[in-house]
Write a protein that holds these residues in place. Sequence first.
Motif, PDB file in Angstrom:
ATOM      1  N   ALA A 184       0.821  -1.209   0.000  1.00  0.00           N
ATOM      2  CA  ALA A 184       0.000   0.000   0.000  1.00  0.00           C
ATOM      3  C   ALA A 184       0.854   1.258   0.000  1.00  0.00           C
ATOM      4  O   ALA A 184       0.377   2.330  -0.367  1.00  0.00           O
ATOM      5  CB  ALA A 184      -0.923   0.016   1.221  1.00  0.00           C
ATOM      6  N   GLY A 185       2.112   1.148   0.441  1.00  0.00           N
ATOM      7  CA  GLY A 185       2.928   2.338   0.638  1.00  0.00           C
ATOM      8  C   GLY A 185       2.452   3.126   1.847  1.00  0.00           C
ATOM      9  O   GLY A 185       2.551   4.359   1.884  1.00  0.00           O
ATOM     10  N   LEU A 186       1.949   2.428   2.855  1.00  0.00           N
ATOM     11  CA  LEU A 186       1.451   3.082   4.064  1.00  0.00           C
ATOM     12  C   LEU A 186       2.566   3.857   4.750  1.00  0.00           C
ATOM     13  O   LEU A 186       3.646   3.310   5.000  1.00  0.00           O
ATOM     14  CB  LEU A 186       0.885   2.034   5.023  1.00  0.00           C
ATOM     15  CG  LEU A 186       0.433   2.549   6.396  1.00  0.00           C
ATOM     16  CD1 LEU A 186      -0.800   3.430   6.254  1.00  0.00           C
ATOM     17  CD2 LEU A 186       0.174   1.384   7.345  1.00  0.00           C
ATOM     18  N   ALA A 187       2.311   5.121   5.064  1.00  0.00           N
ATOM     19  CA  ALA A 187       3.280   5.960   5.778  1.00  0.00           C
ATOM     20  C   ALA A 187       2.499   6.830   6.756  1.00  0.00           C
ATOM     21  O   ALA A 187       1.914   7.838   6.374  1.00  0.00           O
ATOM     22  CB  ALA A 187       4.079   6.818   4.809  1.00  0.00           C
ATOM     23  N   SER A 188       2.472   6.407   8.014  1.00  0.00           N
ATOM     24  CA  SER A 188       1.672   7.089   9.035  1.00  0.00           C
ATOM     25  C   SER A 188       2.528   7.382  10.252  1.00  0.00           C
ATOM     26  O   SER A 188       3.047   6.464  10.882  1.00  0.00           O
ATOM     27  CB  SER A 188       0.485   6.202   9.442  1.00  0.00           C
ATOM     28  OG  SER A 188      -0.057   6.610  10.677  1.00  0.00           O
ATOM     29  N   PRO A 189       2.698   8.655  10.627  1.00  0.00           N
ATOM     30  CA  PRO A 189       3.450   8.981  11.849  1.00  0.00           C
ATOM     31  C   PRO A 189       2.868   8.307  13.086  1.00  0.00           C
ATOM     32  O   PRO A 189       3.610   7.934  13.998  1.00  0.00           O
ATOM     33  CB  PRO A 189       3.338  10.506  11.931  1.00  0.00           C
ATOM     34  CG  PRO A 189       3.092  10.957  10.531  1.00  0.00           C
ATOM     35  CD  PRO A 189       2.257   9.871   9.912  1.00  0.00           C
ATOM     36  N   LEU A 190       1.549   8.135  13.135  1.00  0.00           N
ATOM     37  CA  LEU A 190       0.920   7.477  14.276  1.00  0.00           C
ATOM     38  C   LEU A 190       1.306   6.005  14.334  1.00  0.00           C
ATOM     39  O   LEU A 190       1.653   5.484  15.398  1.00  0.00           O
ATOM     40  CB  LEU A 190      -0.595   7.629  14.201  1.00  0.00           C
ATOM     41  CG  LEU A 190      -1.410   6.914  15.288  1.00  0.00           C
ATOM     42  CD1 LEU A 190      -0.972   7.345  16.674  1.00  0.00           C
ATOM     43  CD2 LEU A 190      -2.900   7.170  15.076  1.00  0.00           C
TER      44      LEU A 190
END
Length: 646
Positions: free
Chosen positions: A555-561
């Motif tokens: 997905a290319g997920l990039a989440s600071p959380l």
Amino acid sequence: MSRSRAAVAQRPMPALLGRWLVAGAAALGVMIAAGQVRSQEEDGIIRSHGYSYFGDLTYPADYPHFDYVNPDAPKGGEISLWAPGTFDSLNPYSRKGRAGRYSWMMYESLLGEMPASGGGAPADAYGESYGLLAESLEYDEGKTWVIFHMRPEARFADGTPVTAHDVVFSHNLLLEQGLPSYAQAVKKRVLSAEALDDHTVKFTFAEGISRRSLIDQVGGVPVWSKAWYEESGARLDEPRMEVSPGSGPYMIESYDINRRIVYKRNPDYWGADLPINQGRHNFDRIRIEYFADDSAAFEAFKAGEYTFRSEGNSKQWATGYEFPGIAKGWVVKEELPDGTPPTPTGIIFNLGRETLQDRDVREAISLAYNFEWTNESLQYGLFKQRHSFVQGAPTEAKGVPEGKERALLESLGDLVPEEILNEPAVMAHSSSPAREIDRRNLRTAMKLLDGAGWAVGDDGMRRNAEGDLLTINFPIPSSSSATLGAFVEVFVSNLQKMGIAAEMEKVDPAQYTLRERDRDYDLIYDSYVAFLDTGTGLMQRYGSDEAAFSLFNPAGLASPLVDKIINISLETETSEDRDVALMALDRVLRWERFMIPVWYNDSSWVAYFDQYEYPEPLPRYALGVLDFWWFNADKAAELKAAGALR
């Protein structure tokens, strides 16, 4: 239809690399079994025959074999399986080319890997590894370094010794020519690798980082022959049919490109008498037959062209196993228990697409999936709906966050949306099984798309303010089962009913692999990993640092959380705090809606010609067909005499 625990297409990186992804995973949160032993500790130095993060091991130093194996299992015979599509390489460590099935299993590591790879991790305990190329290890309490003492008798298939110099070479080769996401992660954590002598190797780790996934990570690196690579000039990042000699129990016997690969058990395998190998690696030959698609493969199985089949097609399982081989008792059809949690498989959004970066758009698209209709109409009611990334585990997020989990989330301040704190964990939506699309869900999806700025024009198509169409491309490999194709076709049809310009595209398997690697898709049917323990591999799967290029984050997920919660989990020092962090991670990942969860199966469907046997009961965490099953020569002779097999 592919089972939830297997990716729909052959992954570019083999199972041997699994330990690097989520090292030290502990199934269902149970880390310490009754009767476990502690590693020896003296003067702040821990010395042991194996490794677990907390130092607890199920098997003592003098264990004779793993409990679940049959130590008297006979050696011999052949098992044959199938693979889809084609292959043009026997180097499984390159992003280029399509590697042959199981081409990773010729190589071993210091601490080994999961079953079927010739490794030292037992199938009845997660988070534990036992010495394979290494007979023992020692490390300081702070885990700032580790020293492995190797077995001097270890040999590559060409008879040359496996040394500490080969270990260091392999470690460095991966950093120089391996996957960028792996190299980037490891360089931050492993400062050096050095051969102290021919059979002693030391790794030194960075300060100020989590101690997790350090020792087990370097202990799981496959070891290649330094001499072979230097003499041949071969590269790790290039496809090739030449194979470097491995030290494992199997080696290449022959291959016919795009048709078959045959592995043979090395008669001179150096580790055959080790306790970790008792009752394992029992087949003389493992043959892989290639077929264009699942239909051709199934017909070949019925004809006896190969002898073991792991079934993923629900229609076939329900209606296809009524052929003469079954009726005559030649073929066994079984549902075997599977104690592992389902792999998080589903329809994954490419978050690199600007149109899919809106969470409301993703939620609207997800409402086109009708699990109930799909399960009843296409899958004979054989599957269950998945909601969580750790379905059925104690770390599965449920309801509104409470207690320690809520306190953890509140401590993160503005990073946490109010919805996560005050609403129940996101669940997969329900649908009516009466028709392909649920009208209630369709209305909800339409409102979400309207609110996101994708209005319906006079032609019934959705466009944004600039007049751009909302388009969705969903490729699938042409070798997929007919059921998978039907499922995607219905899903795409439902998207079209919403006014989305959606298309399903059948792609040649080799081309599909390239597109998957290059993220040339809007949606893809793929999987992540269940996380039942923490590890730095979570960052490779779910973290931001490598999100732009990691093959393990489709997905290319990039989440600071997400990053923050993973880092908190890595710093936990008790299993309770770890589980709280992982529960919060499950909750946040589900809120992100980067995957539409589909179905899962809580058992393994297998069919095989009645010449194989396995220990009972099977261990919880592995079916172990290529690891601890064995061949019954008398039964095989009866099948041949009856004309069941050639």
